[in-house]
Each structure stands twice: as C-alpha cells, then as structure tokens.
Motif scaffolding. Structure first.
Motif, PDB file in Angstrom:
ATOM      1  N   UNK A 192       0.816  -1.213   0.000  1.00  0.00           N
ATOM      2  CA  UNK A 192       0.000   0.000   0.000  1.00  0.00           C
ATOM      3  C   UNK A 192       0.850   1.264   0.000  1.00  0.00           C
ATOM      4  N   UNK A 193       2.111   1.141   0.273  1.00  0.00           N
ATOM      5  CA  UNK A 193       3.021   2.291   0.233  1.00  0.00           C
ATOM      6  C   UNK A 193       3.962   2.139  -0.956  1.00  0.00           C
ATOM      7  N   UNK A 194       4.584   3.240  -1.334  1.00  0.00           N
ATOM      8  CA  UNK A 194       5.611   3.200  -2.388  1.00  0.00           C
ATOM      9  C   UNK A 194       6.909   3.662  -1.756  1.00  0.00           C
ATOM     10  N   UNK A 195       7.721   2.694  -1.379  1.00  0.00           N
ATOM     11  CA  UNK A 195       8.963   3.014  -0.693  1.00  0.00           C
ATOM     12  C   UNK A 195       8.686   3.719   0.624  1.00  0.00           C
ATOM     13  N   UNK A 196       9.261   4.902   0.797  1.00  0.00           N
ATOM     14  CA  UNK A 196       9.062   5.680   2.029  1.00  0.00           C
ATOM     15  C   UNK A 196       7.818   6.570   1.966  1.00  0.00           C
ATOM     16  N   UNK A 197       7.019   6.422   0.947  1.00  0.00           N
ATOM     17  CA  UNK A 197       5.848   7.282   0.760  1.00  0.00           C
ATOM     18  C   UNK A 197       4.585   6.545   1.241  1.00  0.00           C
ATOM     19  N   UNK A 198       3.840   7.202   2.124  1.00  0.00           N
ATOM     20  CA  UNK A 198       2.592   6.665   2.670  1.00  0.00           C
ATOM     21  C   UNK A 198       1.527   7.754   2.567  1.00  0.00           C
ATOM     22  N   UNK A 199       0.304   7.333   2.336  1.00  0.00           N
ATOM     23  CA  UNK A 199      -0.809   8.285   2.266  1.00  0.00           C
ATOM     24  C   UNK A 199      -1.914   7.850   3.229  1.00  0.00           C
ATOM     25  N   UNK A 200      -2.433   8.821   3.979  1.00  0.00           N
ATOM     26  CA  UNK A 200      -3.507   8.566   4.929  1.00  0.00           C
ATOM     27  C   UNK A 200      -4.590   9.627   4.766  1.00  0.00           C
ATOM     28  N   UNK A 201      -5.770   9.286   5.223  1.00  0.00           N
ATOM     29  CA  UNK A 201      -6.868  10.256   5.194  1.00  0.00           C
ATOM     30  C   UNK A 201      -6.499  11.486   6.014  1.00  0.00           C
ATOM     31  N   UNK A 202      -6.961  12.606   5.555  1.00  0.00           N
ATOM     32  CA  UNK A 202      -6.686  13.876   6.233  1.00  0.00           C
ATOM     33  C   UNK A 202      -7.839  14.262   7.168  1.00  0.00           C
ATOM     34  N   UNK A 203      -8.839  13.394   7.299  1.00  0.00           N
ATOM     35  CA  UNK A 203     -10.036  13.686   8.085  1.00  0.00           C
ATOM     36  C   UNK A 203      -9.961  12.923   9.405  1.00  0.00           C
ATOM     37  N   UNK A 204     -10.019  13.641  10.513  1.00  0.00           N
ATOM     38  CA  UNK A 204      -9.910  13.021  11.834  1.00  0.00           C
ATOM     39  C   UNK A 204     -11.075  12.070  12.082  1.00  0.00           C
ATOM     40  N   UNK A 205     -10.766  10.943  12.717  1.00  0.00           N
ATOM     41  CA  UNK A 205     -11.800   9.946  13.010  1.00  0.00           C
ATOM     42  C   UNK A 205     -12.579  10.260  14.286  1.00  0.00           C
TER      43      UNK A 205
END
Length: 380
Positions: free
Chosen positions: A290-303
């Motif tokens: 789910x990541x590309x190397x050191x790159x990770x993406x997460x939702x910007x909306x607080x749960x």
C-alpha cells in the motif's frame, strides 16, 4: 327499537353526568349546543371541520408522493434538473406543514364550533382513590365527549359519524405519511457496499478515490486555481515532508465542475507523507504493497469529529488534529495514541505509474471520518 335503546343509553349517560357533577361538587352553570341541531350553521361548521380533515389526508398523500417520486439526487447549479432538485425539501416541508396546520385548525374549530358550550365550577377535592361510582361517572363523561366529537358508537347520527370518520382518515394518513418518511431512510443501509450495491459509488464506504471503469485516480495538489491540474511526483516531497492531495481522473480534465467537486468533497482529502529511510515503520502483512517506498498516504479527516489532521511532527512521525488534540502514530499506520479519536486514519494505497506520477491503487482501507455505531471502535 335501536333508536329507543340509543335514547335510553344517552339518557342514562346524561343522568350519570349530572350525578357525577353533584358528587364532585361541580356546578354546571352552562351546557348547551352552540347551534340548533340540524341548523344551517351547525351543518356548515361540520362541513368545514370535515373538509379540513380531508385536506390533511390529501396534503399528507402529496408529501409521500414527493418523498417517493420527486428527483432528490443532488444536481449541481447550472445543470439540467437543478431547479427541480432544489424544490424537493421545500415542497416536502410545505405539504407536511399544511397537513399539520389542517390538523390544528380542525381541532380548534371542532372545539369552538361543534362541542357544547360548557361552564362548570368545581370545589377543590382532597386527594385520594376514586370510588366505583366515581369511576362510573368518569366513564360516562368520556363516552359523552366521544359522542360529541363523533368517534363513539356506530349508531350515532350521520353528521357526527362523518366528522369522526374524517378525523380518523386525516389523522391516519398523516401518521402513516410521517412514519413512511421517517422510516424510509433506514430501509437502504448507506454503509452496505456488498452484493448488488458493490458497484454503487454513493455508499459511505466509497470516496472520490474509488476506482471505476478501469480509470486511474491520480494524486493532485490544490493550487490557487481550482481548475489547474498539478499531479504529484516522488521528487516533489523531501524526506520528512508532506503534501495534501486530492483525487484526479483524466476524464475530469477540462470539466470545471468535477475538478472543483473533487477538491470540495468532504471525504476526499488525503496527506502524502515521505518518511526518512531510517524511520522504523511497523510492518503489517495486510498493508503490504500500500506504500511506495518511504511514501505513505492517509486520510486527512480526523476519526473523532472530522476536523482536518493538518499538523505533523516529523521527528516522531506523529500527525495531530488541532481541534481536540488527537495524535496518530504514523509509524504504526496512523494508530491513535492520544486524544478522543478511537480509530486509525484510513490508509490510501498508492503506487507510481510509468510516467512517474503517484496514483491510488484503490479506495481508503476504511470509512473516512468520525466513528459511529456501524463502525468498529478501534483497529489492531
């Protein structure tokens, strides 16, 4: 024979009313019909009350028709059908309001025009249980009221029966309408993306990152011009940096409405992080790829309550929500470690295409935004 029995019951009830009034220390100073029975004024008053109850039924049925058949899906301003969509809620409220107004008017006019004029004075009585005789007289009073309203015995005269039937029809249809409108929203579960709804894009499981028709969804940054498309490359972020990103499809290029909608949709914002090579990122088999190397993406909306998680501590790789100070450990896949948030930030699976641009492999790993009873309280 039936009329004689009905007259006998009425006289017996009238006698019980009089006895009950005397026993309770009640002096009835006035009790007489407002109009002469069968007169033009009485008939006109009854027709008015019946008409109001029938109008209540009609307005309620119209409200249900609007709820079921009127176009309710959102249409952007300027597009065909937006005017009709904009009338959906006002029309629904208008006809339900008219139905309730007819109920109020019918009840008020019924009391003022059809019920007898009554003036009674009662002495204050000490508290205590009621006797059998008191209960019998109370029953007689209730039956007398029911007869005056028109919802008593079927042997009542036609005029009062008509009022009772109209009242039952109006109240019944209004109640059914309110029930249909109130319950209908629960018939189709908005969280259900399984079975026949698996390809539906409007479920709460899906966001603007949801792929369909085999089209890539690229990571795009917002600029001062909402119609400008700037895609993201790995070189755009330094180690320890981040970018706020939004979904973009090539089919949306040149379409101002869709380009703006992608930026404005509440569950679309994500944050692309570039961690340092030495950062100790927890390995999870279910998140592999789910990541590309050191790159990770997460939702910007607080749960917690949906604020923007827009603060980042690059020394510890913690994301912060400024509203209620929830903290998410990005080294452990955005698991909440402080504050009221109970769920991790959903992860967005990403990759880089042959041209060197980031794109999403799929939608977020979980529902975006605040937790509700349909969602697990936490994830491991």
């Amino acid at each position: 024979m039936g009329d004689a029995n009905h007259a006998t019951d009425r006289d017996r009830r009238a006698e019980l009313l009089r006895q009950g009034a005397e026993q309770d220390g009640v002096e009835i100073e006035e009790y007489e019909p407002r109009f002469t029975p069968g007169s033009r004024q009485e008939n006109r008053s009854r027709r008015l009350v019946v008409t109001l109850w029938l109008l209540c039924a009609v307005f309620s049925l119209v409200a249900v028709g609007i709820f079921v058949f009127w176009p309710w899906r959102y249409v952007f301003p300027g597009e065909e059908g937006h005017f009709h969509y904009s009338l959906y809620t006002p029309l629904l409220g208008l006809f339900l309001g008219l139905a309730v107004a007819c109920v109020a008017a019918a009840l008020i006019l019924h009391v003022k025009l059809l019920l007898p004029k009554e003036t009674a004075v009662q002495e204050r009585k000490l508290p205590g249980p009621s006797s059998e005789e008191d209960r019998a007289t109370m029953t007689a009073m209730v039956l007398d009221t029911a007869q005056q309203v028109g919802i008593g015995s079927s042997r009542q005269v036609g005029r009062r029966s008509a009022v009772g039937k109209a009242m039952g029809l109006g109240a019944g249809v209004l109640g059914t309408s309110v029930g249909v409108i109130g319950v209908a929203g629960f018939i189709e579960n908005p969280w259900d993306a399984q079975g026949p709804r698996a390809d539906r894009l409007e479920t709460l499981w899906h966001t603007g990152w949801y792929p369909h028709d085999g089209e890539k969804v690229y990571l795009r940054v917002e600029t001062t011009d909402p119609e400008e498309v700037v895609l993201v490359r790995p070189a755009d972020i330094a180690p320890g940096g981040l970018l706020a990103v939004f979904p973009f499809r090539e089919s949306d290029r040149g379409n101002p409405r869709k380009l703006r909608a992608a930026l404005n949709q509440a569950d679309n914002p994500a944050t692309l992080y570039r961690f340092r090579p030495e950062d100790d990122i927890e390995y999870r088999p279910d998140r592999a790829g789910m990541n590309w190397g050191d790159y990770y993406a997460f939702s910007r909306v607080c749960t917690h309550v949906g604020c923007a998680v827009n603060l980042f501590e690059d020394q510890t790789n913690r994301a912060y929500c400024p509203c209620h100070q929830s903290q998410f450990d990005l080294n452990r896949h955005a698991k909440p470690i402080f504050g009221p948030a109970a769920r991790p930030l959903p992860q967005l699976p990403i990759d880089v295409d042959d041209e060197g641009f980031f794109y999403a492999l799929g939608d977020f790993t979980g529902p975006v935004g605040p937790s509700f009873w349909e969602l697990p309280a936490a994830e491991s």
